[in-house]
Design a protein around this motif. Structure first.
Motif: not given
Length: 487
Positions: A410, A412, A474, A477-478
């Motif tokens: 997790r 980026f 992202y 989503q996390w």
């Protein structure tokens, strides 16, 4: 909401990675940044402090020090129905913290109704354990592990002291060295944060780093690079003659006794940082147009010195950062400059050296002087900190955290095509090192260090806008996944 959070600080700015270091803030570069982002000139309000453990790993040391932090609660909404509050936790780095998160992170705070928090790194700004910047103090207390432990302990403090009734979940963000810490934090303390943004994160500790020079040469292009090489050679020739050497150093405000290798390191930085911060067009305009079609050696010496002093301010060349004698003197050295040098000498290195390869005609392809070598950097560390400093522990750092292929989840990773530091970041093909660590390289002219962290504007390049959008997808989503895991 606690009384300490009732005041909303103005925008301010911390030592964000997309901003130049303090030694570069006395000239055109800083003036232009303020004109583009007026909030940089605003007063951010007063910092708060917490009693941070001096040594997280010595049970016999119960001492504490005042570590500074900033909070911005103007967008924060207390969750309902026993929900959790979101915190964007900005990691401070190798400079003074002067405000809460700003730029892109502030926009995220507004969009996600989050609390904005920034924590000053130990041994920078006013966060100095034991008021001691000696080598022995650095060796015990200025380490990656101590810095990561600060993040974990501070998050516990923030939860207990400011929000005892509201569970918080943290999303960590950092750029450059703090970008590396953002990734390392997910490895060392994965339960403390939902995820991280590692912007231009220098996760790969590199001892011998000629790729920094190579990326600058590639970014500025052949003609501009050739002219910069000519400027370097002009200074190399001048420093061969004592009288001329003294005059050449004096053009930058440096004294005659400055170590030649230190001077050439400063000279290389003066050019490289223009590209690093996304302004290669200005550097090349000066080199190719400002100097004229066929400048003499003297015109190159004077011209480049004038450009540097105008661009960064008259203090740039003579700052303690580039002078080993000054950095070694505790009465003259500044905390920030000495501390960052220690971190490079002890663990991270990132020693930017001249490439050794030659072109077809036998000339050096390096932009910087050959005096800026690995041997120079090692000797510089010994001159400043003594023989006890040893070699930087790059292998240990990379073995633990993964180097160019980090072992986090997790996270980026964002990188930018013109940034020479990208050679110390994640090295990946499409998709990142694994699905849990997405990676995006934004390619466009002027794609500089940590470009995603600056304040979004209508003029941002489409590839930068795309990168930010992919990161947000992202992150969202996390956050959803983490909520489902809790439920």
């Amino acid at each position: 909401m606690p009384e300490a959070l009732s005041l909303t600080p103005r925008s301010g700015h911390l030592r964000e990675a997309w901003l130049p270091p303090e030694r570069c803030r006395g000239g055109k570069l800083w003036q232009d940044l303020i004109a583009r982002h007026p909030y940089l000139a605003e007063s951010p309000g007063l910092p708060q402090t917490w009693d941070a453990p001096v040594d997280h790993f010595d049970p016999n040391n119960t001492g504490t020090f005042k570590q500074r932090y900033f909070l911005d609660a103007q967008f924060f909404k207390a969750p309902e129905n026993n929900g959790t509050g979101l915190v964007f936790f900005m990691i401070g780095g190798e400079g003074t913290l002067t405000g809460p998160p700003s730029g892109f992170v502030k926009e995220l705070g507004k969009q996600y109704a989050a609390l904005l928090v920034s924590l000053e790194h130990r041994f920078y700004g006013a966060s100095l354990p034991n008021e001691d910047m000696s080598t022995s103090s650095y060796a015990r207390l200025l380490t990656i592990d101590q810095a990561l432990a600060d993040l974990a302990a501070f998050s516990d403090f923030l939860q207990a002291e400011h929000f005892p009734e509201t569970p918080l979940r943290f999303f960590t963000i950092g750029g450059s060295y703090p970008g590396a810490l953002a990734a390392f934090y997910r490895i060392a303390y994965p339960g403390k944060t939902v995820g991280s943004l590692s912007s231009s994160g220098v996760v790969n500790a590199i001892l011998n780093f000629p790729d920094f020079d190579r990326v600058v040469a590639q970014a500025i292009g052949g003609h501009c690079a050739d002219r910069l090489r000519n400027v370097t050679r002009a200074f190399e020739d001048a420093l061969l003659v004592p009288a001329a050497a003294c005059a050449a150093k004096g053009l930058f405000g440096c004294d005659c006794e400055m170590w030649d290798a230190d001077f050439f390191y400063m000279l290389a930085d003066a050019a490289a940082m223009v590209d690093q911060y996304g302004r290669k067009a200005e550097l090349c305009s000066f080199l190719l147009e400002g100097l004229g079609p066929a400048p003499t050696a003297l015109e190159m010496l004077r011209g480049f010195a004038d450009f540097t002093r105008s661009y960064y301010g008259p203090q740039f060349g003579s700052s303690c950062f580039y002078d080993s004698r000054c950095a070694a003197d505790l009465k003259k050295a500044t905390l920030n400059e000495r501390s960052w040098r220690w971190q490079k000498c002890s663990e991270l290195a990132y020693f930017q050296v001249a490439p050794t390869e030659r072109d077809a005609e036998g000339g050096s392809v390096a932009l910087r002087s050959g005096q800026v070598s690995l041997e120079y950097h090692i000797e510089q560390c010994q001159r400043i900190f003594g023989d006890s400093v040893g070699m930087p522990a790059v292998k240990s750092v990379n073995d633990r955290f993964g180097g160019a292929q980090p072992t986090a989840t997790r996270v980026f990773y964002s990188d930018f095509s013109d940034d020479p530091w990208r050679a110390a970041s994640v090295q990946s093909e499409e998709g990142g090192p694994e699905a849990e660590q997405p990676f995006e390289l934004a390619v466009y002219d002027g794609a500089g260090h940590c470009s995603d962290l600056h304040e979004p504007t209508a003029g941002d390049h489409p590839n930068l806008v795309k990168l930010r959008g992919r990161f947000e997808a992202y992150m969202t989503q996390w956050l959803i996944e983490e909520t489902e895991e809790v439920i």
